[in-house]
Design a protein around this motif. Structure first.
Motif, mmCIF file in Angstrom:
data_model
loop_
_atom_site.group_PDB
_atom_site.id
_atom_site.type_symbol
_atom_site.label_atom_id
_atom_site.label_comp_id
_atom_site.label_asym_id
_atom_site.label_seq_id
_atom_site.Cartn_x
_atom_site.Cartn_y
_atom_site.Cartn_z
ATOM 1 N N MET A 191 0.820 -1.205 0.000
ATOM 2 C CA MET A 191 0.000 0.000 0.000
ATOM 3 C C MET A 191 0.859 1.263 0.000
ATOM 4 O O MET A 191 0.523 2.252 -0.657
ATOM 5 N N LEU A 192 1.971 1.243 0.729
ATOM 6 C CA LEU A 192 2.856 2.409 0.763
ATOM 7 C C LEU A 192 3.479 2.687 -0.602
ATOM 8 O O LEU A 192 3.820 3.840 -0.909
ATOM 9 N N ASN A 193 3.626 1.644 -1.406
ATOM 10 C CA ASN A 193 4.239 1.795 -2.731
ATOM 11 C C ASN A 193 3.212 1.940 -3.846
ATOM 12 O O ASN A 193 3.591 2.087 -5.015
ATOM 13 N N ASP A 194 1.946 1.898 -3.505
ATOM 14 C CA ASP A 194 0.876 1.988 -4.508
ATOM 15 C C ASP A 194 0.554 3.462 -4.784
ATOM 16 O O ASP A 194 0.094 4.181 -3.895
ATOM 17 N N ALA A 198 -1.407 6.207 -2.294
ATOM 18 C CA ALA A 198 -0.739 7.444 -1.886
ATOM 19 C C ALA A 198 -1.563 8.660 -2.323
ATOM 20 O O ALA A 198 -1.738 9.612 -1.551
ATOM 21 N N LYS A 199 -2.089 8.605 -3.536
ATOM 22 C CA LYS A 199 -2.892 9.715 -4.059
ATOM 23 C C LYS A 199 -4.154 9.928 -3.229
ATOM 24 O O LYS A 199 -4.575 11.071 -2.997
ATOM 25 N N PHE A 200 -4.752 8.836 -2.769
ATOM 26 C CA PHE A 200 -5.970 8.920 -1.962
ATOM 27 C C PHE A 200 -5.735 9.750 -0.698
ATOM 28 O O PHE A 200 -6.615 10.502 -0.266
ATOM 29 N N TYR A 201 -4.546 9.621 -0.136
ATOM 30 C CA TYR A 201 -4.223 10.361 1.102
ATOM 31 C C TYR A 201 -3.548 11.700 0.821
ATOM 32 O O TYR A 201 -3.199 12.425 1.754
ATOM 33 N N GLY A 202 -3.357 12.011 -0.465
ATOM 34 C CA GLY A 202 -2.787 13.302 -0.825
ATOM 35 C C GLY A 202 -1.281 13.302 -0.966
ATOM 36 O O GLY A 202 -0.653 14.364 -0.836
ATOM 37 N N GLY A 262 6.115 10.918 4.832
ATOM 38 C CA GLY A 262 6.004 12.156 5.598
ATOM 39 C C GLY A 262 4.711 12.258 6.382
ATOM 40 O O GLY A 262 4.574 13.130 7.249
ATOM 41 N N MET A 263 3.774 11.361 6.094
ATOM 42 C CA MET A 263 2.502 11.339 6.813
ATOM 43 C C MET A 263 2.669 10.742 8.208
ATOM 44 O O MET A 263 1.846 10.960 9.100
ATOM 45 N N PHE A 264 3.759 9.994 8.414
ATOM 46 C CA PHE A 264 3.997 9.307 9.676
ATOM 47 C C PHE A 264 4.869 10.185 10.584
ATOM 48 O O PHE A 264 6.094 10.100 10.567
ATOM 49 N N LEU A 265 4.228 11.019 11.366
ATOM 50 C CA LEU A 265 4.970 11.924 12.241
ATOM 51 C C LEU A 265 5.535 11.161 13.443
ATOM 52 O O LEU A 265 4.817 10.386 14.082
ATOM 53 N N ARG A 300 -5.528 6.561 10.372
ATOM 54 C CA ARG A 300 -5.165 7.135 11.673
ATOM 55 C C ARG A 300 -3.971 8.079 11.516
ATOM 56 O O ARG A 300 -3.937 9.177 12.081
ATOM 57 N N MET A 301 -2.964 7.644 10.738
ATOM 58 C CA MET A 301 -1.786 8.480 10.548
ATOM 59 C C MET A 301 -2.127 9.761 9.792
ATOM 60 O O MET A 301 -1.589 10.832 10.096
ATOM 61 N N LYS A 302 -3.049 9.668 8.839
ATOM 62 C CA LYS A 302 -3.476 10.866 8.106
ATOM 63 C C LYS A 302 -4.206 11.817 9.052
ATOM 64 O O LYS A 302 -4.038 13.048 8.969
ATOM 65 N N SER A 303 -4.992 11.259 9.946
ATOM 66 C CA SER A 303 -5.708 12.085 10.920
ATOM 67 C C SER A 303 -4.727 12.820 11.824
ATOM 68 O O SER A 303 -4.900 14.021 12.106
ATOM 69 N N GLU A 304 -3.681 12.124 12.288
ATOM 70 C CA GLU A 304 -2.666 12.750 13.144
ATOM 71 C C GLU A 304 -1.892 13.814 12.359
ATOM 72 O O GLU A 304 -1.547 14.873 12.896
#
Length: 346
Positions: free
Chosen positions: A144-147, A151-155, A163-166, A184-188
């Motif tokens: 999923m990280l390489n798809d 990636a586009k779905f989450y921006g 960079g989404m994983f703070l 969850r990571m996108k929300s954070e």
């Protein structure tokens, strides 16, 4: 008279039986029966696909966690737990009683996994941080990280999604899915990017992705929080002047040898979009997952005229800054001398 005598005996018998029965049920409910004499917490994992009562009992017995399985089965049925088995990760403390454990299991009161992100440079390292901590297969998470579509779905792009994983410690349920973890990571991430931070990024003429990418370079250059804004200022000066960043950590990232202490001239010519000696602007994505302090250092960069810096010859983790190239050469010479004295060639 005889009837009164029987009533008297009955009362005596009941008065004897009540404490006995009460004590018996008290034992079943509250006496230590799980993780008896254990020295640490045990975590019972109930898989989603096989969440049934017999699986729970088998797991407890296989791990020698239940002292009297008959008591456990009896109270479970009394509390109707076999009809309400829920998947997840459940903590069983040493010398736990049946009731407290069954109550938690029946209600689905899981113990969350503590997931920590820090010191991550490669996407594979991020996958390894997750591997083994959750029920899902980490290979699916990696896919999923390489798809590009995910990636586009989450921006993001496959290069910027890390960079989404703070960096932080998050509590996440063991039986979560890769989709829910990403959500969850996108929300954070969205919580971190307050209106104030967005405004500061806009003032720098940088996108959020670009801020994080630049922050990752700052992160790689210095661990000194008080120095990060100054380092960020140097790179922003380069971007403003349309000059290559010439950031050594980007070359090391491109080569993939993180043991390099001293870059050689031919290595500075290494062909890669991440090499900021031969490419202007920022690399395609972060070269690590930067700490929030590095992101804020970019957003609150120090305004100055410095265009160069190199490690201090004191080798104390700080840097010497210069406005002109001539000053920089002198500083670099002092640093190289310090490395030579220590015999560091690579």
């Amino acid at each position: 008279m005889i009837q009164n005598k029987y009533i008297k005996y009955a009362i005596i018998l009941v008065s004897i039986l009540i404490p006995i029965v009460t004590f018996y049920f008290w034992q079943i409910f509250y006496t230590s029966n799980l993780n008896v004499k254990g020295k640490r917490d045990f975590y019972l994992l109930i898989p989603t696909k096989s969440a049934n009562f017999e699986t729970v009992v088998d797991s407890l017995e296989a791990n020698k966690m239940v002292h009297d399985v008959m008591y456990f089965r009896f109270l479970s049925k009394l509390l109707k737990y076999p009809e309400h088995v829920k998947p997840g990760r459940y903590k069983i403390k040493p010398n736990a009683g049946n009731y407290e454990v069954i109550k938690a299991l029946r209600s689905g009161n899981q113990t969350a996994v503590k997931l920590t992100f820090n010191n991550v440079r490669l996407k594979q390292e991020l996958v390894e941080k997750v591997a083994g901590k959750f029920e899902f297969d980490s290979t699916e998470f990696k896919r999923m990280l390489n798809d590009p579509e995910v990636a586009k779905f989450y921006g993001f792009t496959p290069e910027t999604i890390v960079g989404m994983f703070l960096p932080n410690t998050y509590e996440v349920y063991w039986n979560t899915t890769p989709q829910k973890l990403l959500g969850r990571m996108k929300s954070e991430y969205d919580k971190f990017w307050t209106a104030e931070r967005k405004a500061k990024a806009k003032a720098l003429n940088l996108t959020q992705d670009e801020v994080i990418t630049l922050a990752s370079i700052v992160e790689a250059e210095t661990k000194k929080k008080d120095e990060k804004p100054r380092v960020a200022g140097v790179y922003l000066n380069h971007l403003a002047a349309n000059e290559p960043l010439r950031a050594d950590p980007t070359v090391i990232f491109a080569i993939g040898d993180f043991g390099i202490k001293r870059l050689l001239h031919n290595q500075l010519l290494y062909q890669s979009p991440y090499n900021t000696y031969i490419n202007k602007g920022l690399p395609p994505g972060p070269i690590n997952i930067p700490e929030p302090s590095s992101i804020d250092a970019v957003l609150n960069r120090e305004k100055h005229d410095y265009m160069y810096f190199c490690a201090s010859p004191k080798l104390n983790g700080y840097h010497i800054f210069a406005v002109t190239y001539q000053e920089h050469l002198k500083n670099a010479k002092d640093y190289q001398k310090a490395l030579n004295q220590l015999g560091i060639k690579k």
